[in-house]
Design a protein around this motif. Structure first.
Motif, PDB file in Angstrom:
ATOM      1  N   LYS A  71      15.374  11.478 -17.207  1.00 50.11           N
ATOM      2  CA  LYS A  71      16.727  11.267 -16.670  1.00 50.11           C
ATOM      3  C   LYS A  71      16.768  11.489 -15.167  1.00 50.11           C
ATOM      4  CE  LYS A  71      21.449  12.889 -17.354  1.00 50.11           C
ATOM      5  NZ  LYS A  71      22.321  13.776 -18.136  1.00 50.11           N
ATOM      6  N   TYR A  72      16.064  12.483 -14.674  1.00 49.48           N
ATOM      7  CA  TYR A  72      16.092  12.831 -13.261  1.00 49.48           C
ATOM      8  C   TYR A  72      14.825  12.420 -12.523  1.00 49.48           C
ATOM      9  CZ  TYR A  72      20.259  15.334 -14.571  1.00 49.48           C
ATOM     10  OH  TYR A  72      21.514  15.656 -15.026  1.00 49.48           O
ATOM     11  N   ASN A  73      14.043  11.551 -13.128  1.00 52.49           N
ATOM     12  CA  ASN A  73      12.818  11.013 -12.506  1.00 52.49           C
ATOM     13  C   ASN A  73      11.904  12.113 -11.974  1.00 52.49           C
ATOM     14  OD1 ASN A  73      13.484   8.325 -12.994  1.00 52.49           O
ATOM     15  ND2 ASN A  73      14.772   8.270 -11.187  1.00 52.49           N
ATOM     16  N   LEU A  74      11.643  13.124 -12.759  1.00 54.38           N
ATOM     17  CA  LEU A  74      10.765  14.216 -12.341  1.00 54.38           C
ATOM     18  C   LEU A  74       9.358  14.033 -12.877  1.00 54.38           C
ATOM     19  CD1 LEU A  74      13.155  17.209 -12.932  1.00 54.38           C
ATOM     20  CD2 LEU A  74      12.655  16.079 -10.792  1.00 54.38           C
ATOM     21  N   LYS A  96      13.259  15.122 -17.809  1.00 53.23           N
ATOM     22  CA  LYS A  96      12.403  14.601 -16.743  1.00 53.23           C
ATOM     23  C   LYS A  96      12.618  13.108 -16.533  1.00 53.23           C
ATOM     24  CE  LYS A  96       8.696  17.977 -17.050  1.00 53.23           C
ATOM     25  NZ  LYS A  96       7.290  18.212 -17.369  1.00 53.23           N
TER      26      LYS A  96
END
Length: 80
Positions: free
Chosen positions: A77-80, A75
């Motif tokens: 890493k991918y800005n989730l 999350k």
């Protein structure tokens, strides 16, 4: 053991090029470069880039980014 097929085991000085830390150990590696050790004898020198003196794990300067589990890291890493 079969004679004549094994490398010669000898004492060598391992020299850390980053910190000039050196230690005497046994090895099958050899070198043309020689250095005098504390006991007055000369031994071959093997230059290494990292030893226990400069490795982050042994010096306590290891970076740990293991905060959270796999899902948390995904999350982040991918800005989730």
């Amino acid at each position: 053991m079969k004679a004549g097929i094994h490398p010669e085991y000898q004492k060598v000085i391992f020299l850390d090029t980053g910190s000039d830390y050196k230690f005497l150990s046994g090895s099958t590696r050899s070198s043309e470069e020689m250095m005098e050790w504390e006991d007055g004898n000369e031994y071959p020198v093997i230059r290494v880039e990292i030893s226990s003196d400069t490795h982050p794990f042994y010096t306590g300067k290891q970076k740990t980014d293991r905060v959270g589990g796999r899902v948390d890291r995904f999350k982040r890493k991918y800005n989730l």
